[in-house]
Design a protein around this motif. Structure first.
Motif, PDB file in Angstrom:
ATOM      1  N   GLU A   3       0.836  -1.196   0.000  1.00  0.00           N
ATOM      2  CA  GLU A   3       0.000   0.000   0.000  1.00  0.00           C
ATOM      3  C   GLU A   3       0.874   1.249   0.000  1.00  0.00           C
ATOM      4  O   GLU A   3       1.893   1.316   0.680  1.00  0.00           O
ATOM      5  CB  GLU A   3      -0.899   0.002   1.236  1.00  0.00           C
ATOM      6  N   THR A   4       0.457   2.233  -0.777  1.00  0.00           N
ATOM      7  CA  THR A   4       1.163   3.514  -0.810  1.00  0.00           C
ATOM      8  C   THR A   4       0.597   4.429   0.267  1.00  0.00           C
ATOM      9  O   THR A   4      -0.614   4.628   0.346  1.00  0.00           O
ATOM     10  CB  THR A   4       1.027   4.183  -2.181  1.00  0.00           C
ATOM     11  N   SER A   5       1.474   4.970   1.100  1.00  0.00           N
ATOM     12  CA  SER A   5       1.089   5.910   2.139  1.00  0.00           C
ATOM     13  C   SER A   5       1.847   7.214   1.923  1.00  0.00           C
ATOM     14  O   SER A   5       2.677   7.326   1.014  1.00  0.00           O
ATOM     15  CB  SER A   5       1.395   5.335   3.530  1.00  0.00           C
ATOM     16  N   TYR A   6       1.563   8.203   2.787  1.00  0.00           N
ATOM     17  CA  TYR A   6       2.211   9.512   2.636  1.00  0.00           C
ATOM     18  C   TYR A   6       2.806   9.968   3.961  1.00  0.00           C
ATOM     19  O   TYR A   6       2.169   9.848   5.013  1.00  0.00           O
ATOM     20  CB  TYR A   6       1.217  10.552   2.107  1.00  0.00           C
ATOM     21  N   SER A  13       3.991  16.310   0.964  1.00  0.00           N
ATOM     22  CA  SER A  13       3.654  14.912   1.244  1.00  0.00           C
ATOM     23  C   SER A  13       4.505  14.019   0.357  1.00  0.00           C
ATOM     24  O   SER A  13       4.590  14.236  -0.861  1.00  0.00           O
ATOM     25  CB  SER A  13       2.170  14.649   0.970  1.00  0.00           C
ATOM     26  N   ALA A  15       5.260  10.186  -1.005  1.00  0.00           N
ATOM     27  CA  ALA A  15       4.691   8.854  -1.185  1.00  0.00           C
ATOM     28  C   ALA A  15       5.720   7.798  -0.798  1.00  0.00           C
ATOM     29  O   ALA A  15       6.883   7.879  -1.187  1.00  0.00           O
ATOM     30  CB  ALA A  15       4.267   8.659  -2.637  1.00  0.00           C
ATOM     31  N   GLN A  17       6.248   3.349   0.475  1.00  0.00           N
ATOM     32  CA  GLN A  17       5.764   1.998   0.757  1.00  0.00           C
ATOM     33  C   GLN A  17       6.756   1.335   1.701  1.00  0.00           C
ATOM     34  O   GLN A  17       7.955   1.592   1.619  1.00  0.00           O
ATOM     35  CB  GLN A  17       5.646   1.174  -0.530  1.00  0.00           C
ATOM     36  N   VAL A  92       7.574   5.787   9.500  1.00  0.00           N
ATOM     37  CA  VAL A  92       7.410   4.335   9.660  1.00  0.00           C
ATOM     38  C   VAL A  92       8.079   3.798  10.921  1.00  0.00           C
ATOM     39  O   VAL A  92       8.044   2.597  11.184  1.00  0.00           O
ATOM     40  CB  VAL A  92       7.952   3.577   8.425  1.00  0.00           C
TER      41      VAL A  92
END
Length: 513
Positions: A3-6, A13, A15, A17, A92
């Motif tokens: 899933e791609t998150s920011y 922002s 992008a 993963q 993360v």
């Protein structure tokens, strides 16, 4: 596909993963040809990442201005790029990670590793460079033999590319500048990829022509050579012997980072998932999980040191009187503390009628010095400033090391109202919009060698200068260059990347018949 998150980095922002269950946290710092979702449609890249995931937890992200990340108004500096690495790590929860930096992201990875040793577990560099020695676009048209003759005194004969290598690099630079989006530039970097249509789409979906031009010109002028000896993280340098970026660039880096290991592989592809990936992954796995000793926690790191000093303070004190002068000193001390904090720095100590402050990066130090100069003038006083970037010893409440002495000596050379910096600082703030006036080469008392000093221009870079042209280069997002078919492929890449991988495999098989 993950899933791609920011992640948030200032107002931008980014992008990203994150995937894999291995014990080693690794940040993949890509180039300006980057798209975190389109990556997964490339079979070789997918295989490379899947094996990397067996011993790493991988963080993949698009830099600001490219791929799925926010567009940017102008070219990004090394300070900016280092902040992006830290932002995605924070998002993360990576406390200490391996940096896997390739292509023109190598200098930013080097800068981060020197600046943030406590957050850098190891450094892996692929197909990258510390300094090209190109002054700008004009060098792409220069006779390669003449260009080599100019570079030898700076780089040394062993590290200067051959005439043939320089001519090949110049040809690539011309295609990247004039034909970005056609696939021509990336085809030269990745000759084993047969589909130029696929490469053209990757270019258009990764970066606009303006962003590509700005990133490339900044890469021409950045110089991180002085930083290399300050890196304490275990370092692996990987370079294909016959790729577009001359192998001497990797050799220079490996020879100047203490304890670095160089892995040269056969091949002419610029990226590790095409240039002997099995050998590269075997060595990377051993490097990250083998028995090599981890470095002891270091109390040394790359910092930018700023010294300020009031001009004619004794005369001011005699004119104003002791009490009034103490009030001025107190007020300017408050201003210094406020501005240093605003620009992300730390006031280390007062030096009587000046201050010593440190910053993570040189751009913030220059901006702080300019603000201090302006505020001092509103109080009816003048200051001078000296700035240098180098390795510092981080003490409990103080700072030491040769970089501190160099900055102090530079301050001693500065005139009233002048912000004087070393060449190291100038070469690290490419793209910041800062103008400089050459003050010549001097010897600094107690410091070996000679030093080129430059004064920060109050009016910014002169019109027509390389820096003025770079900061005025438009850097729109990739969507401005994407075609309708590219947007359709982007949707497929997000939902069913396996379809595009199958097409890529079919194209390769057809091309080999």
């Amino acid at each position: 596909m993950p899933e791609t998150s920011y992640a948030t980095c200032g107002d931008l922002s980014l992008a990203y993963q994150v995937f894999g269950d291995g014990p080693v946290e690794l940040v993949f710092v890509g180039s300006f040809a980057s798209h975190v979702e389109l990556y997964w449609t490339v079979p070789e890249f997918k295989v490379f990442l899947e094996r990397l995931c067996t011993f790493c937890r991988v963080l993949l992200f698009d830099k600001a201005g490219v791929g799925l990340s926010d567009p940017v108004p102008k070219v990004r500096t090394l300070d900016d790029r280092a902040a992006e690495i830290e932002a995605v790590m924070d998002a993360v929860g990576f406390e200490r990670a391996v940096l896997f930096g390739g292509s023109e992201s190598g200098p930013a990875s080097i800068f981060f590793a020197a600046q943030r040793p406590e957050r850098t577990r190891a450094l892996i560099l692929t197909g990258t460079f510390a300094y090209f020695g190109f002054a700008g676009w004009d060098d792409l048209e220069r006779d390669p033999a003449e260009l080599r003759a100019r570079l030898v005194p700076e780089l040394g004969n062993d590290y200067t590319p051959s005439v043939k290598q320089l001519a090949r690099w110049q040809a690539w630079g011309r295609s990247a500048r004039a034909a970005w989006g056609s696939g021509e530039a990336t085809k030269a970097l990745l000759p084993s990829v047969r589909s130029i249509r696929q490469l053209a789409m990757m270019e258009r979906m990764s970066a606009s022509p303006g962003m590509a031009r700005a990133a490339l010109e900044a890469a021409f002028r950045i110089d991180v050579r002085p930083i290399l000896p300050t890196i304490t993280a275990p370092t692996l340098v990987i370079h294909a012997r016959d790729e577009v970026v001359p192998v001497q660039e990797g050799q220079y880096i490996a020879d100047h980072i203490p304890g670095a290991r160089l892995l040269e592989v056969d091949g002419n592809d610029h990226v590790p998932w095409l240039a002997d990936p099995d050998k590269i992954l075997t060595v990377v796995e051993e490097f990250l999980t083998g028995s090599h000793a981890a470095p002891s926690p270091s109390r040394r790191a790359l910092r930018t040191v700023l010294f300020t000093d009031m001009v004619a303070s004794t005369a001011h004190a005699a004119t104003a009187g002791d009490e009034r002068w103490r009030a001025v000193l107190h007020r300017f001390g408050e201003i210094t503390a406020d501005l240093t904090k605003r620009f992300g720095g730390t006031v280390v100590k007062s030096t009587g009628d000046g201050h010593l402050a440190t910053f993570d990066g040189p751009t913030q130090a220059i901006r702080c010095a300019e603000a201090l100069r302006a505020d001092a003038e509103t109080l009816g006083i003048e200051i001078r400033a000296g700035i240098h970037t180098g390795e510092c010893e981080l003490l409990d409440t103080d700072i030491g090391g040769i970089a501190v002495h160099i900055a102090a000596r530079i301050l001693g050379q500065a005139g009233a109202g002048e912000i004087l910096v070393s060449r190291t600082v100038r070469d690290l703030v490419v793209g910041s919009g800062t103008g400089f006036e050459d003050r010549g080469t001097v010897e600094l008392r107690g410091v070996p060698g000679t030093w080129q000093l430059l004064a920060v221009d109050r009016h910014g870079p002169p019109a027509g200068s390389a820096e003025a042209e770079l900061v005025s280069t438009p850097t729109p997002g990739p969507r401005t260059a994407m075609r309708r078919s590219d947007r359709a492929v982007a949707a497929i890449a997000r939902r069913t990347p396996w379809v595009l991988r199958g097409v890529a495999r079919l194209a390769t098989a057809t091309g080999r018949r």
